[in-house]
Write an enzyme that holds these catalytic residues in place. Structure first.
Site, PDB file in Angstrom:
ATOM      1  N   LYS A  55       0.928  -1.286   0.196  1.00  0.00           N
ATOM      2  CA  LYS A  55      -0.192   0.135  -0.392  1.00  0.00           C
ATOM      3  C   LYS A  55       0.341   1.626  -0.051  1.00  0.00           C
ATOM      4  O   LYS A  55       0.829   2.383  -0.539  1.00  0.00           O
ATOM      5  CB  LYS A  55      -1.001   0.296   0.805  1.00  0.00           C
ATOM      6  CG  LYS A  55      -2.094  -0.547   0.991  1.00  0.00           C
ATOM      7  CD  LYS A  55      -3.642  -0.443   1.637  1.00  0.00           C
ATOM      8  CE  LYS A  55      -4.590  -1.441   1.355  1.00  0.00           C
ATOM      9  NZ  LYS A  55      -4.555  -2.386   1.722  1.00  0.00           N
ATOM     10  N   SER A  80      -8.010   0.328   7.493  1.00  0.00           N
ATOM     11  CA  SER A  80      -8.092  -0.997   8.930  1.00  0.00           C
ATOM     12  C   SER A  80      -6.477  -1.166   9.183  1.00  0.00           C
ATOM     13  O   SER A  80      -6.419  -1.973   9.518  1.00  0.00           O
ATOM     14  CB  SER A  80      -8.660  -2.596   8.175  1.00  0.00           C
ATOM     15  OG  SER A  80      -8.044  -3.120   6.967  1.00  0.00           O
ATOM     16  N   GLU A 206     -10.019 -13.887  -2.837  1.00  0.00           N
ATOM     17  CA  GLU A 206     -10.885 -12.979  -1.359  1.00  0.00           C
ATOM     18  C   GLU A 206     -11.351 -13.785   0.097  1.00  0.00           C
ATOM     19  O   GLU A 206     -11.527 -15.023  -0.969  1.00  0.00           O
ATOM     20  CB  GLU A 206     -11.525 -12.252  -1.634  1.00  0.00           C
ATOM     21  CG  GLU A 206     -13.160 -12.652  -2.213  1.00  0.00           C
ATOM     22  CD  GLU A 206     -14.025 -11.877  -3.565  1.00  0.00           C
ATOM     23  OE1 GLU A 206     -14.577 -11.211  -2.575  1.00  0.00           O
ATOM     24  OE2 GLU A 206     -14.996 -12.401  -3.834  1.00  0.00           O
ATOM     25  N   GLY A 210     -16.532 -13.353   2.526  1.00  0.00           N
ATOM     26  CA  GLY A 210     -16.574 -12.371   2.151  1.00  0.00           C
ATOM     27  C   GLY A 210     -16.480 -12.712   0.638  1.00  0.00           C
ATOM     28  O   GLY A 210     -15.262 -11.259   0.252  1.00  0.00           O
ATOM     29  N   ASP A 212     -17.837 -10.470  -1.680  1.00  0.00           N
ATOM     30  CA  ASP A 212     -18.482 -10.369  -2.799  1.00  0.00           C
ATOM     31  C   ASP A 212     -17.596  -9.753  -3.917  1.00  0.00           C
ATOM     32  O   ASP A 212     -18.600  -9.465  -4.906  1.00  0.00           O
ATOM     33  CB  ASP A 212     -18.549  -8.498  -1.610  1.00  0.00           C
ATOM     34  CG  ASP A 212     -17.489  -8.055  -1.470  1.00  0.00           C
ATOM     35  OD1 ASP A 212     -16.582  -8.665  -1.337  1.00  0.00           O
ATOM     36  OD2 ASP A 212     -17.345  -6.934  -2.837  1.00  0.00           O
ATOM     37  N   SER A 306       1.507 -10.392   0.019  1.00  0.00           N
ATOM     38  CA  SER A 306       1.236  -8.664   0.121  1.00  0.00           C
ATOM     39  C   SER A 306       1.132  -7.650   1.481  1.00  0.00           C
ATOM     40  O   SER A 306       1.386  -6.429   1.220  1.00  0.00           O
ATOM     41  CB  SER A 306      -0.506  -8.235  -0.251  1.00  0.00           C
ATOM     42  OG  SER A 306      -1.733  -9.261   0.182  1.00  0.00           O
TER      43      SER A 306
HETATM   44  C1  LIG Z   1      -4.906  -3.775   1.303  1.00  0.00           C
HETATM   45  C2  LIG Z   1      -4.371  -5.431   1.802  1.00  0.00           C
HETATM   46  C3  LIG Z   1      -5.162  -6.030   0.350  1.00  0.00           C
HETATM   47  C4  LIG Z   1      -5.802  -5.981  -0.479  1.00  0.00           C
HETATM   48  O1  LIG Z   1      -5.798  -4.620  -0.934  1.00  0.00           O
HETATM   49  P1  LIG Z   1      -7.464  -3.896  -2.312  1.00  0.00           P
HETATM   50  O2  LIG Z   1      -6.460  -3.137  -3.200  1.00  0.00           O
HETATM   51  O3  LIG Z   1      -7.914  -3.535  -1.017  1.00  0.00           O
HETATM   52  O4  LIG Z   1      -7.914  -5.339  -2.829  1.00  0.00           O
HETATM   53  C5  LIG Z   1      -3.993  -7.125   0.499  1.00  0.00           C
HETATM   54  N1  LIG Z   1      -3.146  -7.581   1.112  1.00  0.00           N
HETATM   55  C6  LIG Z   1      -3.085  -6.393   2.339  1.00  0.00           C
HETATM   56  C7  LIG Z   1      -2.457  -6.953   2.932  1.00  0.00           C
HETATM   57  C8  LIG Z   1      -3.605  -5.315   2.513  1.00  0.00           C
HETATM   58  O5  LIG Z   1      -2.869  -4.359   2.969  1.00  0.00           O
END
Ligand SMILES: *Cc1c(COP(=O)(O)O)cnc(C)c1O
Length: 324
Positions: A55, A80, A206, A210, A212, A306
């Protein structure tokens, strides 16, 4: 002409802005994982990114495009966790004020880290309060620019740089597996895959609790759900965004789900076999590969890890008794 929120050039421009600022995270390989799945797995290690998650890419790309007036007032975000840290650090690197609206039950490590980057933190109850209304109110009152966690072209383009680096480093892939919450990461990564390797299958992963996004793509419109209860706290989104959904519909081949038990198994595998500390949400794509939820045998596969921000006590609790 495409009317999607981003195209590949936006990702390339974002990558230039991030050069020398974001870490160029490594691509990890594991013979054990390859043997288990019969595939060649390439793990893009975004848990080793600045702030411990991808992010930072989107947050920094968004703030770096603020004009002088926006910079003078500052930025606000509701998140979050990882988006909060991304905005907090990106604001500090630009020397601007950051206000972060966070759920009061967010992992302590994420709240502390956000404060540690010098941001002002406001807590709210995620089951009873509407964070978007709250965020907009404060943003308006104080002239702050709101950067949402996924539904913003600069955020989406920034997140796509993770996939760009992966393709730059390893070349063509048969399948790309991407964790999915609101679709910022997946929309950016899918945009890159479509532009570079049109045959690469792009699959979002996902949490089962959830699904969705899976339902939204199947129905052809955005489906909203109640905040799902899952250990994947970074993917507890209620709906895809108005900008991410069209990109997903156009560029993503499929969405699959994994259970919390499969996430725990993947976390345990990552730590035990690969020596990597990956948070539950960060394991979504890896869990889909390791649990056989996606057919990948004989393929070259990209997996986005991620994020790695999980409280150590929580981590220990989760993997207690997990079968590796
Ligand atoms: C935010 C996040 C996601 C999901 O990313 P989106 O862009 O909301 O789909 C996945 N893994 C981690 C570690 C995140 O912080």
């Amino acid at each position: 002409m495409s009317n999607l929120a981003i195209d590949y050039d936006d990702v390339v421009a974002a990558h230039r802005r991030l050069e020398g600022i974001a870490h160029r995270t490594p691509v990890l390989r594991s013979t054990t994982a390859d043997d288990l799945t019969g595939a060649a797995l390439h793990f893009k290690a975004e848990h080793l990114q600045r702030i411990g998650a991808f992010k930072f890419r989107g947050g920094y790309n968004a703030i770096s495009q603020f004009d002088a007036v926006q910079k003078a007032a500052g930025v606000i975000a509701f998140s979050s966790g990882n988006h909060a840290q991304a905005i907090a650090l990106s604001a500090r690197l630009h020397g601007i004020r950051a206000v972060i609206v966070m759920p009061e039950d967010a992992p302590a490590i994420k709240i502390a880290a956000t404060r540690g980057y010098g941001a002002e933190v406001m807590l709210y109850n995620r089951y009873t309060q509407d964070r978007e209304a709250l965020g907009r109110e404060i943003a308006e009152a104080e002239g702050l620019t709101l950067i949402p966690p996924f539904n913003h072209p600069h955020v989406m383009a920034g997140q796509g740089t993770a996939a760009k680096e992966l393709f730059d480093d390893v070349g063509e892939l048969d399948t790309l597996l991407v964790p999915l919450g609101g679709g910022g990461l997946l929309s950016g990564c899918a945009t890159v895959a479509r532009a570079r390797y049109s045959h690469c299958r792009v699959i979002g992963v996902e949490p089962e609790a959830g699904n969705d996004a899976q339902r939204s793509l199947a129905r052809g419109e955005i489906v909203s759900i109640a905040t799902p209860r899952t250990i994947a706290d970074g993917a507890q989104t209620q709906a895809l965004g108005s900008l991410t959904f069209p990109v997903l519909r156009e560029c993503v081949d499929d969405i699959v789900t994994v259970s919390d038990a499969e996430l725990v198994h993947a976390m345990s595998f990552m730590a035990g076999r690969m020596k990597q500390l990956v948070e539950p949400t960060g394991c979504l794509a890896a869990a889909a590969a390791l649990s056989g939820r996606v057919a990948i045998e004989g393929q070259r596969v990209g997996i986005i890890l991620s994020g790695g921000n999980v409280d150590l006590n929580r981590f220990a609790e989760l993997i207690q008794g997990a079968k590796e």
